[in-house]
Write a protein that holds these residues in place. Sequence first.
Motif, PDB file in Angstrom:
ATOM      1  N   PHE A 178       0.800  -1.216   0.000  1.00  0.00           N
ATOM      2  CA  PHE A 178       0.000   0.000   0.000  1.00  0.00           C
ATOM      3  C   PHE A 178       0.836   1.271   0.000  1.00  0.00           C
ATOM      4  O   PHE A 178       0.288   2.366   0.067  1.00  0.00           O
ATOM      5  N   LEU A 179       2.143   1.135  -0.071  1.00  0.00           N
ATOM      6  CA  LEU A 179       3.018   2.298   0.022  1.00  0.00           C
ATOM      7  C   LEU A 179       2.933   3.203  -1.196  1.00  0.00           C
ATOM      8  O   LEU A 179       3.152   4.412  -1.092  1.00  0.00           O
ATOM      9  N   GLU A 180       2.630   2.638  -2.345  1.00  0.00           N
ATOM     10  CA  GLU A 180       2.563   3.400  -3.595  1.00  0.00           C
ATOM     11  C   GLU A 180       1.304   3.011  -4.353  1.00  0.00           C
ATOM     12  O   GLU A 180       0.726   1.950  -4.105  1.00  0.00           O
ATOM     13  N   PRO A 181       0.889   3.837  -5.318  1.00  0.00           N
ATOM     14  CA  PRO A 181      -0.291   3.481  -6.110  1.00  0.00           C
ATOM     15  C   PRO A 181      -0.092   2.152  -6.845  1.00  0.00           C
ATOM     16  O   PRO A 181       1.033   1.785  -7.187  1.00  0.00           O
ATOM     17  N   VAL A 182      -1.185   1.458  -7.076  1.00  0.00           N
ATOM     18  CA  VAL A 182      -1.139   0.234  -7.871  1.00  0.00           C
ATOM     19  C   VAL A 182      -0.654   0.604  -9.270  1.00  0.00           C
ATOM     20  O   VAL A 182      -1.103   1.591  -9.862  1.00  0.00           O
ATOM     21  N   ASP A 183       0.272  -0.166  -9.801  1.00  0.00           N
ATOM     22  CA  ASP A 183       0.790   0.052 -11.151  1.00  0.00           C
ATOM     23  C   ASP A 183      -0.268  -0.443 -12.143  1.00  0.00           C
ATOM     24  O   ASP A 183      -0.415  -1.639 -12.365  1.00  0.00           O
ATOM     25  N   THR A 184      -1.002   0.494 -12.722  1.00  0.00           N
ATOM     26  CA  THR A 184      -2.107   0.111 -13.605  1.00  0.00           C
ATOM     27  C   THR A 184      -1.645  -0.339 -14.992  1.00  0.00           C
ATOM     28  O   THR A 184      -2.469  -0.794 -15.784  1.00  0.00           O
ATOM     29  N   VAL A 185      -0.364  -0.219 -15.264  1.00  0.00           N
ATOM     30  CA  VAL A 185       0.175  -0.832 -16.486  1.00  0.00           C
ATOM     31  C   VAL A 185       0.362  -2.320 -16.228  1.00  0.00           C
ATOM     32  O   VAL A 185      -0.023  -3.162 -17.045  1.00  0.00           O
ATOM     33  N   GLU A 186       0.923  -2.635 -15.075  1.00  0.00           N
ATOM     34  CA  GLU A 186       1.136  -4.034 -14.705  1.00  0.00           C
ATOM     35  C   GLU A 186      -0.183  -4.730 -14.349  1.00  0.00           C
ATOM     36  O   GLU A 186      -0.400  -5.884 -14.700  1.00  0.00           O
ATOM     37  N   VAL A 187      -1.049  -4.025 -13.658  1.00  0.00           N
ATOM     38  CA  VAL A 187      -2.351  -4.572 -13.242  1.00  0.00           C
ATOM     39  C   VAL A 187      -3.394  -3.840 -14.082  1.00  0.00           C
ATOM     40  O   VAL A 187      -4.081  -2.933 -13.618  1.00  0.00           O
ATOM     41  N   ASP A 188      -3.498  -4.238 -15.340  1.00  0.00           N
ATOM     42  CA  ASP A 188      -4.245  -3.447 -16.318  1.00  0.00           C
ATOM     43  C   ASP A 188      -5.756  -3.422 -16.130  1.00  0.00           C
ATOM     44  O   ASP A 188      -6.429  -2.552 -16.681  1.00  0.00           O
ATOM     45  N   ASP A 189      -6.322  -4.301 -15.336  1.00  0.00           N
ATOM     46  CA  ASP A 189      -7.774  -4.272 -15.112  1.00  0.00           C
ATOM     47  C   ASP A 189      -8.148  -3.609 -13.780  1.00  0.00           C
ATOM     48  O   ASP A 189      -9.321  -3.562 -13.415  1.00  0.00           O
ATOM     49  N   TYR A 190      -7.167  -3.067 -13.068  1.00  0.00           N
ATOM     50  CA  TYR A 190      -7.428  -2.523 -11.738  1.00  0.00           C
ATOM     51  C   TYR A 190      -8.471  -1.402 -11.777  1.00  0.00           C
ATOM     52  O   TYR A 190      -9.419  -1.388 -11.000  1.00  0.00           O
ATOM     53  N   LEU A 191      -8.309  -0.469 -12.694  1.00  0.00           N
ATOM     54  CA  LEU A 191      -9.231   0.661 -12.760  1.00  0.00           C
ATOM     55  C   LEU A 191     -10.600   0.261 -13.300  1.00  0.00           C
ATOM     56  O   LEU A 191     -11.573   1.004 -13.122  1.00  0.00           O
ATOM     57  N   ASP A 192     -10.695  -0.900 -13.934  1.00  0.00           N
ATOM     58  CA  ASP A 192     -12.003  -1.414 -14.343  1.00  0.00           C
ATOM     59  C   ASP A 192     -12.809  -1.856 -13.129  1.00  0.00           C
ATOM     60  O   ASP A 192     -14.037  -1.799 -13.139  1.00  0.00           O
ATOM     61  N   LYS A 193     -12.116  -2.300 -12.101  1.00  0.00           N
ATOM     62  CA  LYS A 193     -12.776  -2.835 -10.905  1.00  0.00           C
ATOM     63  C   LYS A 193     -12.802  -1.854  -9.738  1.00  0.00           C
ATOM     64  O   LYS A 193     -13.671  -1.950  -8.875  1.00  0.00           O
TER      65      LYS A 193
END
Length: 109
Positions: A17-32
């Motif tokens: 939780f120290l940094e934002p989720v890497d949405t390039v690596e976790v590409d569906d994160y912002l979908d959920k």
Amino acid sequence: MRALLESAKAHEAAWPFLEPVDTVEVDDYLDKIADPTDLRTMETKLDDGTYEHFRELKADLMRMFDNCRAYNGTGIFVKTAEALEKHVRHEIIRLDQARDARGAPRIEP
């Protein structure tokens, strides 16, 4: 507020939780997850004066844990979220007790 945030960042379960989720690596994160947050973002908001009340920081912390559970369901990330959430809740109580001892107003619920 800073004491709570620093305590959360220093906890052994804080690492996801120290940094934002890497949405390039976790590409569906912002979908959920519609409203992501993390400890670095909270620190920036604290530094910028965005938080006017303790309840705003607490809401962001709880949203971070909820986001983790919503995205991951189960597993190591959820276990770390639960450990860190327990620590944060305990810290709020500890900080309130310290404020009581000084005669200062309690932290907002």
